[in-house]
Design an enzyme around this catalytic site. Structure first.
Site, PDB file in Angstrom:
ATOM      1  N   GLU A 101      23.403  57.469  60.608  1.00  0.00           N
ATOM      2  CA  GLU A 101      23.388  58.860  61.128  1.00  0.00           C
ATOM      3  C   GLU A 101      23.672  59.779  59.873  1.00  0.00           C
ATOM      4  O   GLU A 101      24.706  59.727  59.451  1.00  0.00           O
ATOM      5  CB  GLU A 101      24.558  59.121  62.227  1.00  0.00           C
ATOM      6  CG  GLU A 101      24.020  58.293  63.402  1.00  0.00           C
ATOM      7  CD  GLU A 101      22.970  58.857  64.284  1.00  0.00           C
ATOM      8  OE1 GLU A 101      22.797  60.120  64.141  1.00  0.00           O
ATOM      9  OE2 GLU A 101      22.236  58.178  65.205  1.00  0.00           O
ATOM     10  N   CYS A 116      26.974  68.234  60.953  1.00  0.00           N
ATOM     11  CA  CYS A 116      25.648  67.848  60.331  1.00  0.00           C
ATOM     12  C   CYS A 116      24.549  68.299  60.847  1.00  0.00           C
ATOM     13  O   CYS A 116      23.383  68.548  60.086  1.00  0.00           O
ATOM     14  CB  CYS A 116      25.574  66.363  60.756  1.00  0.00           C
ATOM     15  SG  CYS A 116      25.841  66.035  62.497  1.00  0.00           S
TER      16      CYS A 116
HETATM   17  P1  NAD Z   1      30.431  60.376  53.159  1.00  0.00           P
HETATM   18  O1  NAD Z   1      28.987  59.697  53.171  1.00  0.00           O
HETATM   19  O2  NAD Z   1      30.958  60.827  51.993  1.00  0.00           O
HETATM   20  O3  NAD Z   1      31.679  59.328  53.754  1.00  0.00           O
HETATM   21  C1  NAD Z   1      31.108  58.649  54.943  1.00  0.00           C
HETATM   22  C2  NAD Z   1      32.347  57.421  55.028  1.00  0.00           C
HETATM   23  O4  NAD Z   1      31.900  56.545  53.786  1.00  0.00           O
HETATM   24  C3  NAD Z   1      33.633  57.545  54.779  1.00  0.00           C
HETATM   25  O5  NAD Z   1      34.305  56.864  55.703  1.00  0.00           O
HETATM   26  C4  NAD Z   1      33.882  57.078  53.405  1.00  0.00           C
HETATM   27  O6  NAD Z   1      35.332  56.473  53.367  1.00  0.00           O
HETATM   28  C5  NAD Z   1      32.918  56.292  53.166  1.00  0.00           C
HETATM   29  N1  NAD Z   1      32.381  56.242  51.733  1.00  0.00           N
HETATM   30  C6  NAD Z   1      32.280  57.438  50.740  1.00  0.00           C
HETATM   31  N2  NAD Z   1      31.833  57.140  49.856  1.00  0.00           N
HETATM   32  C7  NAD Z   1      31.629  55.867  49.589  1.00  0.00           C
HETATM   33  C8  NAD Z   1      31.033  54.759  48.859  1.00  0.00           C
HETATM   34  N3  NAD Z   1      30.668  55.566  47.408  1.00  0.00           N
HETATM   35  N4  NAD Z   1      30.876  53.518  49.093  1.00  0.00           N
HETATM   36  C9  NAD Z   1      31.265  53.126  50.373  1.00  0.00           C
HETATM   37  N5  NAD Z   1      31.649  53.942  51.275  1.00  0.00           N
HETATM   38  C10 NAD Z   1      32.020  54.991  50.906  1.00  0.00           C
HETATM   39  O7  NAD Z   1      30.301  61.515  54.049  1.00  0.00           O
HETATM   40  P2  NAD Z   1      31.392  62.779  54.607  1.00  0.00           P
HETATM   41  O8  NAD Z   1      31.457  63.449  53.514  1.00  0.00           O
HETATM   42  O9  NAD Z   1      32.588  62.161  55.070  1.00  0.00           O
HETATM   43  O10 NAD Z   1      30.399  63.283  55.703  1.00  0.00           O
HETATM   44  C11 NAD Z   1      29.643  64.551  55.354  1.00  0.00           C
HETATM   45  C12 NAD Z   1      28.059  64.091  55.515  1.00  0.00           C
HETATM   46  O11 NAD Z   1      28.013  63.257  56.629  1.00  0.00           O
HETATM   47  C13 NAD Z   1      27.256  65.111  55.845  1.00  0.00           C
HETATM   48  O12 NAD Z   1      25.894  64.956  54.715  1.00  0.00           O
HETATM   49  C14 NAD Z   1      26.906  65.222  56.981  1.00  0.00           C
HETATM   50  O13 NAD Z   1      25.655  65.913  57.309  1.00  0.00           O
HETATM   51  C15 NAD Z   1      26.745  63.756  57.351  1.00  0.00           C
HETATM   52  N6  NAD Z   1      27.282  63.731  58.842  1.00  0.00           N
HETATM   53  C16 NAD Z   1      26.218  63.321  59.491  1.00  0.00           C
HETATM   54  C17 NAD Z   1      26.206  63.135  61.112  1.00  0.00           C
HETATM   55  C18 NAD Z   1      25.331  62.645  62.027  1.00  0.00           C
HETATM   56  O14 NAD Z   1      25.524  62.414  63.018  1.00  0.00           O
HETATM   57  N7  NAD Z   1      24.027  62.470  61.702  1.00  0.00           N
HETATM   58  C19 NAD Z   1      27.576  63.613  61.535  1.00  0.00           C
HETATM   59  C20 NAD Z   1      28.484  64.077  60.836  1.00  0.00           C
HETATM   60  C21 NAD Z   1      28.356  63.940  59.338  1.00  0.00           C
END
Ligand code: NAD
Length: 466
Positions: free
Chosen positions: A220, A254
């Site tokens: 997602e 998002c």
């Molecule tokens: P992110 O991808 O930075 O982090 C998400 C998760 O991944 C966190 O739990 C984090 O600990 C982990 N993570 C971060 N970097 C990592 C790495 N290098 N290796 C492994 N794991 C890692 O996302 P965010 O900043 O927390 O959220 C914002 C993003 O999420 C935006 O792009 C938004 O559009 C998207 N989002 C999508 C939805 C949806 O339902 N489609 C909902 C909310 C947010």
């Protein structure tokens, strides 16, 4: 940063938890429908009992107002649980399917079986809802789950951990808190399903790790979701609904409208309506309004603030780094090449582009990766058909923003760069289920034509399979 010793102990801890869940799942504890119902009811009671603390944590981590937090983080979960409890007996029944004429005599059916041990990784913007909503699907489908909430919203993360780890069997559900290193360790484990919500770059990391073990995934993700206001739209209502979708959680949603396409004829009146409704929502000094959310941390604050240099500010534009707030802002970008038109904004800044012909909108949006959402304000069904048929996107609304994601009847998910798979309502159950197809053959007869010694078999096969 975690030290080498800490990394090792996290590895051991994760190892133990995954093994425990594998054993728990194999022992069949999650299979009975009654048990799934009990767990969902317990989850609902726990959310109710911890409501105040959850709302406090959301206030601390993101300055979410109580109403906004209840609506977007708690109410939506109650609706999902209610829906799952109402339909779970129906969803879990084996489904009879037709028998093909080549298979006369046999019966066919499909059984939904849980994958096993699932991993749920969630982001910080709706830190409670996005950790628990997939969990509802995982439980309804009969899986166990390890949940890794976001480290950027530590108060919410700790409440989720306490709520789950103190009230459920760790073999069934367990929360492991931590940052990127913890996630990297988790991604080495032999999970049976991975459900990831987060950014596109991390989605790619998750998919690559899952690919090494051929673990099925739901991703997602996010992206730049366009919002189109056609000249026949109810402009005041459109401005109000766009401001709601854009400014909820200070734009850190998002599916928030990322940028606007407004028909040239109504540009001025749209700007006036947007300006006036934002003032009604948050007053003349939105930075000081308690109801107005803040940016999650200073790294993201600086990123969003930098977009203010990418064009001409029409409204808003002030910031306060000390409290991590950025005003609701309308701007005209210098070009499509500047960062505000290239990156997902994830903040309260709304760039505005104009068009004369809807085909221009179709052509421009098609230059971007397929977005998670798209919104169109119009009364003209021809324009509606043109947009829905010619632009590929996850889902969206006509004459509204973001509300589609709160309906359990509408599967929610992206397409292309905005994600793989979908959930909510019945789709959450299917996402966490493998649909096993069974052909039950009769012993009363045995059609001979498939066997190598059959006479005229090719002629019969050709007659049946043309
Ligand atoms: P992110 O991808 O930075 O982090 C998400 C998760 O991944 C966190 O739990 C984090 O600990 C982990 N993570 C971060 N970097 C990592 C790495 N290098 N290796 C492994 N794991 C890692 O996302 P965010 O900043 O927390 O959220 C914002 C993003 O999420 C935006 O792009 C938004 O559009 C998207 N989002 C999508 C939805 C949806 O339902 N489609 C909902 C909310 C947010």
């Amino acid at each position: 940063m975690e030290t080498a010793l800490e990394t090792q102990s996290i590895e051991t801890l994760i190892d133990e938890h995954v093994k425990r869940q594998k054993d728990y799942f194999r022992a069949g504890h999650t299979r009975s429908i009654e048990e799934r119902v009990n767990q969902l009811q317990t989850l609902k009671e726990l959310i109710k009992a911890n409501e105040k603390e959850i709302l406090n944590a959301l206030k601390k981590d993101l300055n979410k107002s109580e109403t906004e937090a209840y609506l977007t983080e708690i109410g939506i979960l109650f609706e999902e649980i209610r829906f799952a409890l109402k339909h779970i007996h129906q969803w879990t029944k084996p489904k009879k399917v037709k028998t093909a004429r080549t298979h006369i005599g046999s019966k066919s059916y499909q059984v939904s079986e849980p994958y096993g041990v699932s991993l749920i990784i969630s982001p910080w913007n709706y830190p409670f809802q996005l950790a628990i909503a997939p969990l509802i699907g995982a439980i309804a489908a009969g899986n166990t789950a390890i949940i890794k909430p976001s480290e950027l919203t530590p108060n919410v993360s700790s409440i989720i951990a306490r709520m789950i780890n103190e009230n459920f069997h760790p073999g069934y559900m367990y929360v492991i808190e931590g940052g990127i290193e913890t996630n990297q360790q988790l991604l080495k484990q032999p999970f049976d399903y991975i459900f990831f919500t987060g950014s596109v770059p991390v989605g790619k990391i998750v998919m690559e790790a899952a690919g090494k073990q051929l673990i099925p995934v739901t991703l997602e993700l996010g992206g730049k979701s366009p919002c189109i206001v056609h000249k026949d739209a109810d402009i005041a209502l459109a401005a109000k609904r766009i401001a709601f979708g854009k400014l909820t959680n200070a734009g850190q949603t998002c599916v928030a409208p990322d940028y606007l396409f407004v028909h040239e004829d109504i540009k001025e009146s749209f700007i006036n309506e947007y300006t006036s409704i934002v003032k009604k929502f948050y007053g003349d000094q939105p930075l000081e309004d308690e109801k107005y959310g803040r940016i999650v941390n200073s790294k993201h604050f600086k990123r969003v603030e930098s977009y203010l240099n990418d064009g001409h500010i029409l409204f808003g534009g002030r910031t306060n780094e000390a409290i991590l707030k950025i005003e609701p802002t309308l701007m005209e970008p210098e070009s499509l090449e500047v960062p505000v038109m290239q990156e997902e904004i994830f903040g309260p800044i709304l760039p505005i582009l104009t068009y004369q012909n809807i085909q221009e909108v179709i052509d421009t949006t098609s230059q971007y990766p397929k977005p998670l959402a798209l919104y169109l304000f119009t009364k003209d069904s021809t324009i509606e058909d043109q947009v829905v048929e010619n632009i590929s996107y996850g889902g969206g609304c006509i004459n509204d923003t973001i509300m589609h994601l709160a309906s359990p009847y509408l599967p929610f998910g992206g397409v292309g760069e905005s994600g793989i798979g979908s959930y909510h309502g019945e789709d959450s159950f299917h996402t966490f289920s493998h649909h096993k197809s069974i052909l039950k053959q009769t012993n009363k007869m045995d059609l001979p034509f498939r066997y190598p010694n059959a006479k005229n078999s090719l002629a019969i096969i050709k007659r049946l399979m043309k």
